[in-house]
Design a protein around this motif. Sequence first.
Motif, PDB file in Angstrom:
ATOM      1  N   GLN A  83      -8.546   0.067 -12.409  1.00  0.00           N
ATOM      2  CA  GLN A  83      -8.786   1.409 -12.947  1.00  0.00           C
ATOM      3  C   GLN A  83      -7.411   1.937 -13.374  1.00  0.00           C
ATOM      4  OE1 GLN A  83     -10.290   3.586 -14.551  1.00  0.00           O
ATOM      5  NE2 GLN A  83     -12.012   3.682 -13.119  1.00  0.00           N
ATOM      6  N   TYR A  84      -7.367   2.823 -14.340  1.00  0.00           N
ATOM      7  CA  TYR A  84      -6.047   3.319 -14.758  1.00  0.00           C
ATOM      8  C   TYR A  84      -5.426   4.195 -13.669  1.00  0.00           C
ATOM      9  CZ  TYR A  84      -8.210   7.810 -16.203  1.00  0.00           C
ATOM     10  OH  TYR A  84      -8.875   9.007 -16.238  1.00  0.00           O
ATOM     11  N   PHE A  85      -4.121   4.270 -13.700  1.00  0.00           N
ATOM     12  CA  PHE A  85      -3.376   5.064 -12.703  1.00  0.00           C
ATOM     13  C   PHE A  85      -2.076   5.517 -13.349  1.00  0.00           C
ATOM     14  CE2 PHE A  85      -2.346   0.561 -12.274  1.00  0.00           C
ATOM     15  CZ  PHE A  85      -0.971   0.569 -12.392  1.00  0.00           C
ATOM     16  N   TYR A  86      -1.480   6.558 -12.754  1.00  0.00           N
ATOM     17  CA  TYR A  86      -0.150   6.992 -13.205  1.00  0.00           C
ATOM     18  C   TYR A  86       0.843   6.974 -12.039  1.00  0.00           C
ATOM     19  CZ  TYR A  86      -2.868   8.206 -17.244  1.00  0.00           C
ATOM     20  OH  TYR A  86      -3.716   8.122 -18.316  1.00  0.00           O
ATOM     21  N   ASN A  87       0.412   6.343 -10.921  1.00  0.00           N
ATOM     22  CA  ASN A  87       1.274   6.190  -9.744  1.00  0.00           C
ATOM     23  C   ASN A  87       1.510   4.703  -9.537  1.00  0.00           C
ATOM     24  OD1 ASN A  87       1.224   8.998  -8.741  1.00  0.00           O
ATOM     25  ND2 ASN A  87      -0.946   8.606  -8.361  1.00  0.00           N
ATOM     26  N   PRO A  88       2.580   4.138 -10.117  1.00  0.00           N
ATOM     27  CA  PRO A  88       2.794   2.697  -9.967  1.00  0.00           C
ATOM     28  C   PRO A  88       2.856   2.249  -8.505  1.00  0.00           C
ATOM     29  CG  PRO A  88       4.384   3.633 -11.506  1.00  0.00           C
ATOM     30  CD  PRO A  88       3.608   4.772 -10.954  1.00  0.00           C
ATOM     31  N   ASP A  89       3.331   3.144  -7.607  1.00  0.00           N
ATOM     32  CA  ASP A  89       3.422   2.728  -6.198  1.00  0.00           C
ATOM     33  C   ASP A  89       2.044   2.429  -5.608  1.00  0.00           C
ATOM     34  OD1 ASP A  89       6.121   2.828  -6.237  1.00  0.00           O
ATOM     35  OD2 ASP A  89       6.278   4.839  -5.373  1.00  0.00           O
ATOM     36  N   ALA A  90       1.022   3.136  -6.087  1.00  0.00           N
ATOM     37  CA  ALA A  90      -0.345   2.868  -5.593  1.00  0.00           C
ATOM     38  C   ALA A  90      -0.759   1.454  -5.997  1.00  0.00           C
ATOM     39  CB  ALA A  90      -1.320   3.895  -6.162  1.00  0.00           C
ATOM     40  N   TYR A  91      -0.371   1.066  -7.202  1.00  0.00           N
ATOM     41  CA  TYR A  91      -0.694  -0.296  -7.694  1.00  0.00           C
ATOM     42  C   TYR A  91       0.054  -1.341  -6.869  1.00  0.00           C
ATOM     43  CZ  TYR A  91      -0.325  -4.439 -10.640  1.00  0.00           C
ATOM     44  OH  TYR A  91      -0.328  -5.739 -11.091  1.00  0.00           O
ATOM     45  N   PHE A  92       1.371  -1.121  -6.667  1.00  0.00           N
ATOM     46  CA  PHE A  92       2.156  -2.119  -5.922  1.00  0.00           C
ATOM     47  C   PHE A  92       1.621  -2.273  -4.495  1.00  0.00           C
ATOM     48  CE2 PHE A  92       5.660  -0.738  -8.939  1.00  0.00           C
ATOM     49  CZ  PHE A  92       5.513  -1.846  -9.749  1.00  0.00           C
ATOM     50  N   ARG A  93       1.264  -1.140  -3.890  1.00  0.00           N
ATOM     51  CA  ARG A  93       0.762  -1.181  -2.518  1.00  0.00           C
ATOM     52  C   ARG A  93      -0.584  -1.924  -2.467  1.00  0.00           C
ATOM     53  NH1 ARG A  93       2.141   0.711   2.860  1.00  0.00           N
ATOM     54  NH2 ARG A  93       0.486  -0.371   3.932  1.00  0.00           N
ATOM     55  N   PHE A  94      -1.419  -1.636  -3.453  1.00  0.00           N
ATOM     56  CA  PHE A  94      -2.728  -2.311  -3.513  1.00  0.00           C
ATOM     57  C   PHE A  94      -2.526  -3.834  -3.604  1.00  0.00           C
ATOM     58  CE2 PHE A  94      -6.238  -4.190  -5.888  1.00  0.00           C
ATOM     59  CZ  PHE A  94      -7.351  -3.680  -5.230  1.00  0.00           C
ATOM     60  N   CYS A  95      -1.629  -4.243  -4.504  1.00  0.00           N
ATOM     61  CA  CYS A  95      -1.392  -5.689  -4.674  1.00  0.00           C
ATOM     62  C   CYS A  95      -0.864  -6.295  -3.378  1.00  0.00           C
ATOM     63  CB  CYS A  95      -0.412  -5.954  -5.816  1.00  0.00           C
ATOM     64  SG  CYS A  95      -1.090  -5.515  -7.413  1.00  0.00           S
ATOM     65  N   ASP A  96       0.090  -5.608  -2.724  1.00  0.00           N
ATOM     66  CA  ASP A  96       0.637  -6.137  -1.459  1.00  0.00           C
ATOM     67  C   ASP A  96      -0.474  -6.288  -0.425  1.00  0.00           C
ATOM     68  OD1 ASP A  96       3.120  -6.160  -2.553  1.00  0.00           O
ATOM     69  OD2 ASP A  96       3.857  -4.363  -1.523  1.00  0.00           O
ATOM     70  N   ASP A  97      -1.310  -5.241  -0.324  1.00  0.00           N
ATOM     71  CA  ASP A  97      -2.380  -5.263   0.694  1.00  0.00           C
ATOM     72  C   ASP A  97      -3.342  -6.421   0.464  1.00  0.00           C
ATOM     73  OD1 ASP A  97      -1.395  -3.080   1.998  1.00  0.00           O
ATOM     74  OD2 ASP A  97      -2.853  -1.648   1.183  1.00  0.00           O
ATOM     75  N   VAL A  98      -3.820  -6.562  -0.786  1.00  0.00           N
ATOM     76  CA  VAL A  98      -4.833  -7.610  -1.014  1.00  0.00           C
ATOM     77  C   VAL A  98      -4.201  -9.002  -0.999  1.00  0.00           C
ATOM     78  CG1 VAL A  98      -6.510  -6.078  -2.114  1.00  0.00           C
ATOM     79  CG2 VAL A  98      -4.918  -7.371  -3.550  1.00  0.00           C
ATOM     80  N   TYR A 145      -9.350  -0.982  -7.729  1.00  0.00           N
ATOM     81  CA  TYR A 145      -9.095   0.469  -7.662  1.00  0.00           C
ATOM     82  C   TYR A 145      -7.891   0.770  -6.764  1.00  0.00           C
ATOM     83  CZ  TYR A 145     -13.704   0.379  -9.673  1.00  0.00           C
ATOM     84  OH  TYR A 145     -14.761   0.101 -10.508  1.00  0.00           O
ATOM     85  N   PRO A 146      -6.688   0.805  -7.348  1.00  0.00           N
ATOM     86  CA  PRO A 146      -5.492   1.058  -6.530  1.00  0.00           C
ATOM     87  C   PRO A 146      -5.532   2.415  -5.813  1.00  0.00           C
ATOM     88  CG  PRO A 146      -4.882   0.266  -8.705  1.00  0.00           C
ATOM     89  CD  PRO A 146      -6.352   0.525  -8.741  1.00  0.00           C
ATOM     90  N   GLU A 147      -6.326   3.377  -6.347  1.00  0.00           N
ATOM     91  CA  GLU A 147      -6.403   4.685  -5.676  1.00  0.00           C
ATOM     92  C   GLU A 147      -7.769   4.868  -5.014  1.00  0.00           C
ATOM     93  OE1 GLU A 147      -3.171   7.150  -8.321  1.00  0.00           O
ATOM     94  OE2 GLU A 147      -5.203   7.058  -9.099  1.00  0.00           O
ATOM     95  N   LYS A 148      -8.443   3.772  -4.725  1.00  0.00           N
ATOM     96  CA  LYS A 148      -9.748   3.741  -4.039  1.00  0.00           C
ATOM     97  C   LYS A 148     -10.894   4.101  -4.990  1.00  0.00           C
ATOM     98  CE  LYS A 148     -11.349   6.747  -0.742  1.00  0.00           C
ATOM     99  NZ  LYS A 148     -12.729   6.881  -1.131  1.00  0.00           N
TER     100      LYS A 148
END
Length: 273
Positions: A165-180, A134-137
């Motif tokens: 989960q689907y998203f329309y904010n790619p930055d949320a996805y990139f940040r999630f991947c970096d964090d994990v 869940y990139p947006e929690k």
Amino acid sequence: MPVSFEFFPPRDEISQKSLKKVREQLKALNPEYFSVTFGAGGSTQDATFETISAIQSEGFVPAAPHLSCIGSKKENIKSLLRDYINLGVKHIVALRGDIPSGVRDIGDFNHANELVTFIREEFNDHFSIMVAAYPEKHPEATSFRNDLENFVNKVKSGASQAITQYFYNPDAYFRFCDDVNSMGVNIPITPGIMPITNCKQLKRFSEMCGAEIPKWIIQRLESYGDDLESIRQFGYEVVDEMCLKLQSNGVKNFHFYSMNKTVPSFELAKNLV
Ligand code: FAD
């Protein structure tokens, strides 16, 4: 090709035939797998199984059943997984599922990490296990940090891949991947892509699952009123641009929430070849 498509189990014969046609069209893209959702509390267990069985018997694209554990007993899960092994299934999407309101007995599993551990204990490396991210929690999570830790724990229990989960904010996805990644996760995290074809439905889904639709997208969609063709055209452009942005930033795999339709997932996926 590194794309996959998700279906929900059709309820009647007409929808089964229509989904079969969709699969025939999508298979031209040589997908990695077709996944089939599983209703909370096992409400679609038989229909999910039938659809998985149909996909496996076609023999072109591997099937990946979703399996939500909430409300289930270990013995039932084990027996269902054995049935899937008999069909030749090698991929599982392991989930907790949403807790249906009014349910008192949550069964033998509290969270998806326990299901992943159970599958690994019982079936070793037979299955490639995919889990949700869940990139947006996740809406129930008490904090972002806590949700990330729970995700990492789920991966360390034995997941092979994650689907977001689907998203329309790619930055949320990139940040999630970096964090994990910085927390030790190195499995592929495949973005889940939801095509936009209907404003009201998208708003309803997004409220339920906690996905954010950026304001500018909502405003544009609302401005088209009942003009479905303009909604589809705009929706296609937005999602296509997002997929290409993800790809140009190194994303290799894409999972499409097809809603049991060929269009627009087929066109979006085709552009990523
Ligand atoms: P979990 O990973 O268990 O997480 C649920 C919540 O609990 C999160 O807030 C998490 O932070 C927290 N948590 C996790 N582990 C722990 C722990 N050990 N201790 C305390 N807290 C913890 N639903 C269906 O019913 N059927 C489907 O087929 C289906 N398919 C899906 C496919 C994808 C790709 C995605 C992204 C979602 C899907 N869902 C499906 C929805 C999903 O079931 C819900 O989002 C559900 O609320 C959470 O499931 P999960 O597997 O992510 O749960």
